[in-house]
Design a protein around this motif. Structure first.
Motif, mmCIF file in Angstrom:
data_model
loop_
_atom_site.group_PDB
_atom_site.id
_atom_site.type_symbol
_atom_site.label_atom_id
_atom_site.label_comp_id
_atom_site.label_asym_id
_atom_site.label_seq_id
_atom_site.Cartn_x
_atom_site.Cartn_y
_atom_site.Cartn_z
ATOM 1 N N GLN A 1 -2.722 6.569 -6.955
ATOM 2 C CA GLN A 1 -1.627 5.673 -6.596
ATOM 3 C C GLN A 1 -2.132 4.361 -5.997
ATOM 4 N N TYR A 2 -3.360 4.345 -5.507
ATOM 5 C CA TYR A 2 -3.915 3.145 -4.882
ATOM 6 C C TYR A 2 -4.903 2.388 -5.765
ATOM 7 N N ILE B 1 -4.190 5.742 3.262
ATOM 8 C CA ILE B 1 -5.305 4.847 2.975
ATOM 9 C C ILE B 1 -5.706 4.097 4.252
ATOM 10 N N LEU C 1 -9.399 7.352 1.496
ATOM 11 C CA LEU C 1 -8.138 7.823 0.918
ATOM 12 C C LEU C 1 -7.871 9.267 1.294
ATOM 13 N N TRP D 1 0.808 -1.214 0.000
ATOM 14 C CA TRP D 1 0.000 0.000 0.000
ATOM 15 C C TRP D 1 0.841 1.265 0.000
ATOM 16 N N ALA E 1 -4.111 -1.417 -6.563
ATOM 17 C CA ALA E 1 -4.123 -2.261 -5.361
ATOM 18 C C ALA E 1 -5.544 -2.418 -4.814
ATOM 19 N N ILE E 2 -6.331 -1.355 -4.849
ATOM 20 C CA ILE E 2 -7.722 -1.438 -4.384
ATOM 21 C C ILE E 2 -8.505 -2.425 -5.243
ATOM 22 N N GLU F 1 -4.541 11.133 -2.928
ATOM 23 C CA GLU F 1 -3.959 9.800 -3.007
ATOM 24 C C GLU F 1 -4.662 8.837 -3.962
#
Length: 135
Positions: free
Chosen positions: A111-112, A79, A104, A73, A115-116, A108
């Motif tokens: 960038q996530y 997050i 978040l 992460w 992965a989310i 942000e």
């Protein structure tokens, strides 16, 4: 809510299972299936409902922590995974969905994203019914 219930979920055993598998999905499914059998047995033996629904929430807490830890992460201050609804109150009935909020930091979001998406896909792949929102 139980602090530790190794009959329901043993973190050490689960970590060992994860280490042996090429994909984490089988280990998660096995843990969820075994815990479901334990909870069903407790119910059929006349267990009180409140401890059973709290134990189910505790199990899901542990499963989600393990699933969350499968992903990098980056900066964890940007997050957070938050339980909401009945699950957030520590009450999870059989066959209920698991309501989650992924919170978040303002800047942000991008960038996530990957992965989310992979995290939520993992949850669906292991058989959890998830209601989610990302804010």
């Amino acid at each position: 809510m139980p602090q530790v219930d190794p009959e329901l979920f043993d973190r050490g055993q689960f970590q060992a299972e994860l280490a042996l598998k090429a994909s984490p999905i089988a280990a998660f499914k096995k843990a969820i299936r075994q815990a479901g059998e334990v909870l069903d047995k407790r119910f059929r033996a006349g267990g009180e409902i409140r401890p059973l629904i709290e134990a189910r929430a505790w199990l899901v807490d542990n499963i989600l922590q393990q699933a969350w830890n499968q992903f990098a992460w980056g900066d964890p201050s940007g997050i957070a995974l938050v339980a909401v609804g009945g699950y957030g109150r520590g009450e999870l009935h059989p066959h209920s969905d698991i309501d989650l909020l992924i919170l978040l930091g303002a800047a942000e979001h991008e960038q996530y994203r990957d992965a989310i998406e992979r995290f939520l896909t993992l949850l669906w792949d292991i058989g959890l019914e998830v209601g989610q929102s990302v804010r």
